[in-house]
Design a protein around this motif. Structure first.
Motif, PDB file in Angstrom:
ATOM      1  N   ALA A   1      73.930  26.027  79.690  1.00 29.23           N
ATOM      2  CA  ALA A   1      72.897  26.834  80.344  1.00 29.23           C
ATOM      3  C   ALA A   1      72.745  28.189  79.660  1.00 29.23           C
ATOM      4  O   ALA A   1      71.623  28.680  79.478  1.00 29.23           O
ATOM      5  CB  ALA A   1      73.233  27.014  81.819  1.00 29.23           C
ATOM      6  N   THR A   2      73.858  28.792  79.271  1.00 32.71           N
ATOM      7  CA  THR A   2      73.812  30.099  78.606  1.00 32.71           C
ATOM      8  C   THR A   2      73.108  29.998  77.261  1.00 32.71           C
ATOM      9  O   THR A   2      72.274  30.847  76.906  1.00 32.71           O
ATOM     10  CB  THR A   2      75.240  30.639  78.422  1.00 32.71           C
ATOM     11  OG1 THR A   2      75.867  30.749  79.701  1.00 32.71           O
ATOM     12  CG2 THR A   2      75.228  32.006  77.743  1.00 32.71           C
ATOM     13  N   VAL A   3      73.423  28.965  76.497  1.00 29.06           N
ATOM     14  CA  VAL A   3      72.777  28.777  75.194  1.00 29.06           C
ATOM     15  C   VAL A   3      71.299  28.453  75.371  1.00 29.06           C
ATOM     16  O   VAL A   3      70.429  29.054  74.721  1.00 29.06           O
ATOM     17  CB  VAL A   3      73.484  27.662  74.396  1.00 29.06           C
ATOM     18  CG1 VAL A   3      72.712  27.340  73.120  1.00 29.06           C
ATOM     19  CG2 VAL A   3      74.914  28.060  74.049  1.00 29.06           C
ATOM     20  N   ALA A   4      71.002  27.504  76.262  1.00 25.49           N
ATOM     21  CA  ALA A   4      69.621  27.044  76.422  1.00 25.49           C
ATOM     22  C   ALA A   4      68.690  28.121  76.944  1.00 25.49           C
ATOM     23  O   ALA A   4      67.479  28.067  76.719  1.00 25.49           O
ATOM     24  CB  ALA A   4      69.584  25.834  77.355  1.00 25.49           C
ATOM     25  N   ALA A   5      69.239  29.103  77.641  1.00 30.10           N
ATOM     26  CA  ALA A   5      68.397  30.174  78.172  1.00 30.10           C
ATOM     27  C   ALA A   5      67.790  31.026  77.058  1.00 30.10           C
ATOM     28  O   ALA A   5      66.731  31.635  77.251  1.00 30.10           O
ATOM     29  CB  ALA A   5      69.216  31.057  79.112  1.00 30.10           C
ATOM     30  N   ARG A   6      68.431  31.043  75.881  1.00 32.98           N
ATOM     31  CA  ARG A   6      68.004  31.975  74.833  1.00 32.98           C
ATOM     32  C   ARG A   6      67.725  31.326  73.476  1.00 32.98           C
ATOM     33  O   ARG A   6      67.024  31.901  72.654  1.00 32.98           O
ATOM     34  CB  ARG A   6      69.070  33.062  74.653  1.00 32.98           C
ATOM     35  CG  ARG A   6      69.282  33.924  75.892  1.00 32.98           C
ATOM     36  CD  ARG A   6      70.499  34.838  75.741  1.00 32.98           C
ATOM     37  NE  ARG A   6      70.658  35.709  76.894  1.00 32.98           N
ATOM     38  CZ  ARG A   6      71.235  35.343  78.031  1.00 32.98           C
ATOM     39  NH1 ARG A   6      71.720  34.116  78.151  1.00 32.98           N
ATOM     40  NH2 ARG A   6      71.325  36.181  79.045  1.00 32.98           N
ATOM     41  N   TRP A   7      68.291  30.148  73.235  1.00 32.59           N
ATOM     42  CA  TRP A   7      68.255  29.596  71.886  1.00 32.59           C
ATOM     43  C   TRP A   7      67.922  28.113  71.879  1.00 32.59           C
ATOM     44  O   TRP A   7      68.178  27.400  72.842  1.00 32.59           O
ATOM     45  CB  TRP A   7      69.613  29.775  71.193  1.00 32.59           C
ATOM     46  CG  TRP A   7      70.016  31.193  70.970  1.00 32.59           C
ATOM     47  CD1 TRP A   7      70.747  31.973  71.816  1.00 32.59           C
ATOM     48  CD2 TRP A   7      69.700  31.999  69.840  1.00 32.59           C
ATOM     49  NE1 TRP A   7      70.921  33.217  71.269  1.00 32.59           N
ATOM     50  CE2 TRP A   7      70.290  33.275  70.058  1.00 32.59           C
ATOM     51  CE3 TRP A   7      68.999  31.782  68.654  1.00 32.59           C
ATOM     52  CZ2 TRP A   7      70.188  34.313  69.142  1.00 32.59           C
ATOM     53  CZ3 TRP A   7      68.891  32.823  67.728  1.00 32.59           C
ATOM     54  CH2 TRP A   7      69.477  34.071  67.976  1.00 32.59           C
ATOM     55  N   ARG A   8      67.372  27.680  70.745  1.00 36.42           N
ATOM     56  CA  ARG A   8      67.312  26.279  70.361  1.00 36.42           C
ATOM     57  C   ARG A   8      68.138  26.127  69.095  1.00 36.42           C
ATOM     58  O   ARG A   8      68.214  27.036  68.273  1.00 36.42           O
ATOM     59  CB  ARG A   8      65.875  25.831  70.089  1.00 36.42           C
ATOM     60  CG  ARG A   8      64.960  25.902  71.286  1.00 36.42           C
ATOM     61  CD  ARG A   8      63.550  25.427  70.906  1.00 36.42           C
ATOM     62  NE  ARG A   8      63.579  24.047  70.442  1.00 36.42           N
ATOM     63  CZ  ARG A   8      63.119  23.658  69.237  1.00 36.42           C
ATOM     64  NH1 ARG A   8      62.620  24.551  68.387  1.00 36.42           N
ATOM     65  NH2 ARG A   8      63.167  22.386  68.886  1.00 36.42           N
ATOM     66  N   LEU A   9      68.773  24.986  68.959  1.00 33.04           N
ATOM     67  CA  LEU A   9      69.505  24.678  67.736  1.00 33.04           C
ATOM     68  C   LEU A   9      68.818  23.484  67.072  1.00 33.04           C
ATOM     69  O   LEU A   9      68.669  22.423  67.691  1.00 33.04           O
ATOM     70  CB  LEU A   9      70.968  24.351  68.046  1.00 33.04           C
ATOM     71  CG  LEU A   9      71.814  25.569  68.452  1.00 33.04           C
ATOM     72  CD1 LEU A   9      73.161  25.134  69.009  1.00 33.04           C
ATOM     73  CD2 LEU A   9      72.018  26.510  67.263  1.00 33.04           C
ATOM     74  N   VAL A  10      68.398  23.685  65.818  1.00 34.14           N
ATOM     75  CA  VAL A  10      67.593  22.698  65.099  1.00 34.14           C
ATOM     76  C   VAL A  10      68.394  22.167  63.915  1.00 34.14           C
ATOM     77  O   VAL A  10      68.987  22.954  63.155  1.00 34.14           O
ATOM     78  CB  VAL A  10      66.283  23.346  64.600  1.00 34.14           C
ATOM     79  CG1 VAL A  10      65.446  22.333  63.830  1.00 34.14           C
ATOM     80  CG2 VAL A  10      65.501  23.917  65.780  1.00 34.14           C
ATOM     81  N   PRO A  11      68.445  20.846  63.717  1.00 37.67           N
ATOM     82  CA  PRO A  11      69.210  20.305  62.593  1.00 37.67           C
ATOM     83  C   PRO A  11      68.709  20.803  61.249  1.00 37.67           C
ATOM     84  O   PRO A  11      67.506  21.024  61.058  1.00 37.67           O
ATOM     85  CB  PRO A  11      68.993  18.787  62.724  1.00 37.67           C
ATOM     86  CG  PRO A  11      68.604  18.568  64.146  1.00 37.67           C
ATOM     87  CD  PRO A  11      67.851  19.796  64.557  1.00 37.67           C
ATOM     88  N   VAL A  12      69.621  20.995  60.321  1.00 36.68           N
ATOM     89  CA  VAL A  12      69.267  21.373  58.959  1.00 36.68           C
ATOM     90  C   VAL A  12      68.793  20.120  58.229  1.00 36.68           C
ATOM     91  O   VAL A  12      69.533  19.132  58.157  1.00 36.68           O
ATOM     92  CB  VAL A  12      70.462  22.003  58.230  1.00 36.68           C
ATOM     93  CG1 VAL A  12      70.127  22.262  56.759  1.00 36.68           C
ATOM     94  CG2 VAL A  12      70.886  23.292  58.923  1.00 36.68           C
ATOM     95  N   PRO A  13      67.581  20.120  57.681  1.00 35.48           N
ATOM     96  CA  PRO A  13      67.068  18.907  57.015  1.00 35.48           C
ATOM     97  C   PRO A  13      67.965  18.479  55.858  1.00 35.48           C
ATOM     98  O   PRO A  13      68.506  19.313  55.117  1.00 35.48           O
ATOM     99  CB  PRO A  13      65.683  19.349  56.512  1.00 35.48           C
ATOM    100  CG  PRO A  13      65.302  20.507  57.379  1.00 35.48           C
ATOM    101  CD  PRO A  13      66.590  21.204  57.699  1.00 35.48           C
ATOM    102  N   GLY A  14      68.110  17.178  55.731  1.00 33.24           N
ATOM    103  CA  GLY A  14      68.866  16.641  54.612  1.00 33.24           C
ATOM    104  C   GLY A  14      70.364  16.770  54.726  1.00 33.24           C
ATOM    105  O   GLY A  14      71.085  16.493  53.755  1.00 33.24           O
TER     106      GLY A  14
END
Length: 447
Positions: free
Chosen positions: A403-416
């Motif tokens: 919940a703490t992370v999702a309130a402020r950030w998205r984490l996106v995979p590094v391509p490749g």
């Protein structure tokens, strides 16, 4: 009736992904041979229970007829005689002494530490920065469990030693437990690293315990609870070594599970945008931008479903028990002394219990669908009197952190950069590289 014998031995050693997959494929295939299947674990004959109903009997209804098995015997040098490895009357007494440390009121107090630690971690992230996610989740798990256990200056030293040593222990521990006993005596680098890490952790934990004895102040941490605990029948407290053993159990049991679940949760949210959107919407609605509290945990209904699904998909590979006397499980009578295995991974991926078991589907934990899950089919923390004493602590930590992370950030995979897997007691992501992207919210909500 005769016990079916599985073709081949249970493959043990090896750390590559193909070796890991062969282990998992072997244990999941055993359900095709019967509810209880004879398998050789190395050179040791064992009985693998594949039916969830019989696993429930093994852990709950007939649990007192079993003790921890050979795998846990090999962990005695690590855990000592803590809750994870002790048996019988001693285990029951220790559990009654340790259990109050994990009462809901105590965990509510630790929630502030969980939320603050998660916020401190994410405050170091920068937009567009690539994070090694499992390193972040490992560091966070050490901080949370360490601060819950130790609150003194000496405790801070202990936390730093745990940070240094715990993942060496986790890295080599399962391999050591599954190897022939002579292997641990060989002059191998892994043996030297493991032995040194265990000795360092033992020394610092005992130093902290002795320091507390001299001071005698109740600081509200888990260590104080353990040292102040009294046996309900005898009134006796724990010895320094008993406290040490329980601390080591809490450290090792409490850090890997949450670090693993949090890392895989980040991975799965990124792979499933609709699930991620629902998590963000719920976090925004429930928290409205404020810090999560213990009271919010039950309100974060969908986040809890995500956590359950992560725990289902990424559990430990297998656990063991030993029959104290002849025991009937289904149509089979296990002899006294029989070594018994059950695989949470295989149970959690059984299509008879979970439709499309390899699909990430938090919706399967809605009340209506969850009620249909058979007893014994979902055992991320075990069950019965041997259920992990810190399971509510772990679940709370995972929900609060997500919940703490999702309130402020998205984490996106590094391509490749595909996810690699390494193996301790479960599949663990290795070099899970993800880019931190700040969330843009409109009026406190995701657009």
């Amino acid at each position: 009736m005769p016990v079916p014998v599985a073709p081949g031995r249970l493959p043990l050693l090896g750390h590559t992904l193909p070796m890991l997959l062969r282990r998992y494929e072997f244990t999941t295939s055993l359900r095709n041979h019967g509810d209880v299947v004879r398998v050789d674990l190395g050179t040791m004959p064992t009985y693998v229970v594949t039916n969830p109903r019989l696993v429930h009997e093994l852990l709950v209804t007939k649990g007192p007829l079993f003790r921890k098995g050979a795998l846990f015997d090999r962990f005695l040098p690590v855990f000592g005689n803590g809750l994870a490895t002790s048996n019988g009357t001693f285990h029951r007494g220790q559990r009654r002494m340790v259990q109050p440390s994990f009462h809901r009121d105590r965990i509510a107090a630790y929630t502030e530490t969980m939320a603050r630690a998660a916020a401190d971690l994410t405050s170091t992230w920068r937009p567009g920065q690539v994070r090694v996610v499992e390193e972040d989740t490992q560091a966070l798990a050490v901080t949370i469990v360490g601060e819950a256990l130790f609150s003194t200056e000496m405790g801070k030293r202990a936390i730093e030693e745990v940070r240094r040593s715990i993942f060496i222990v986790l890295k080599h521990g399962m391999v050591r437990a599954l190897s022939p006993s002579f292997v641990e005596k060989l002059p191998l680098r892994g043996n030297r690293e493991f032995d040194a890490a265990i000795e360092r952790m033992r020394a610092i934990v005992l130093d902290v315990v002795r320091g507390w004895r001299e001071d005698g102040t109740d600081r509200g941490d888990l260590l104080s609870m353990l040292l102040l605990a009294r046996h309900p029948d005898t009134g006796a407290g724990m010895s320094d070594r008993q406290v040490h053993d329980e601390v080591m159990t809490l450290l090792i049991g409490g850090i890997e599970t949450t670090a693993l679940a949090l890392a895989w949760a980040c991975h799965e949210l990124a792979r499933h945008p609709e699930v991620e959107r629902r998590v963000h919407a719920e976090v925004d609605e429930v928290l409205g931008g404020r810090t999560p509290t213990f009271a919010d945990v039950e309100k974060l209904v969908y986040v809890n479903q995500v956590v359950n699904e992560v725990l289902r998909m990424y559990p430990v590979w297998f656990l063991m028990r030993r029959a104290l006397a002849p025991v009937e499980l289904g149509d089979v009578v296990l002899p006294a002394g029989a070594e018994v295995i059950f695989s949470p991974h295989a149970l959690h991926h059984d299509p008879a219990s979970f439709e499309a078991p390899y699909r990430f589907d938090p919706g399967r934990w809605s009340p209506e669908r969850a009620a249909k899950v058979p007893k014994g089919a979902f055992v991320p923390f075990g069950a019965g009197t041997r259920q992990c004493v810190g399971n509510l602590f772990a679940r709370t930590e995972i929900v609060i952190t997500l919940a703490t992370v999702a309130a402020r950030w998205r984490l996106v995979p590094v391509p490749g950069r595909p996810v690699r897997v390494r193996f301790t007691s479960a599949a663990y992501p290795s070099r899970l590289l993800m880019t931190a992207i700040p969330r843009n919210r409109v009026g406190g909500r995701s657009p």
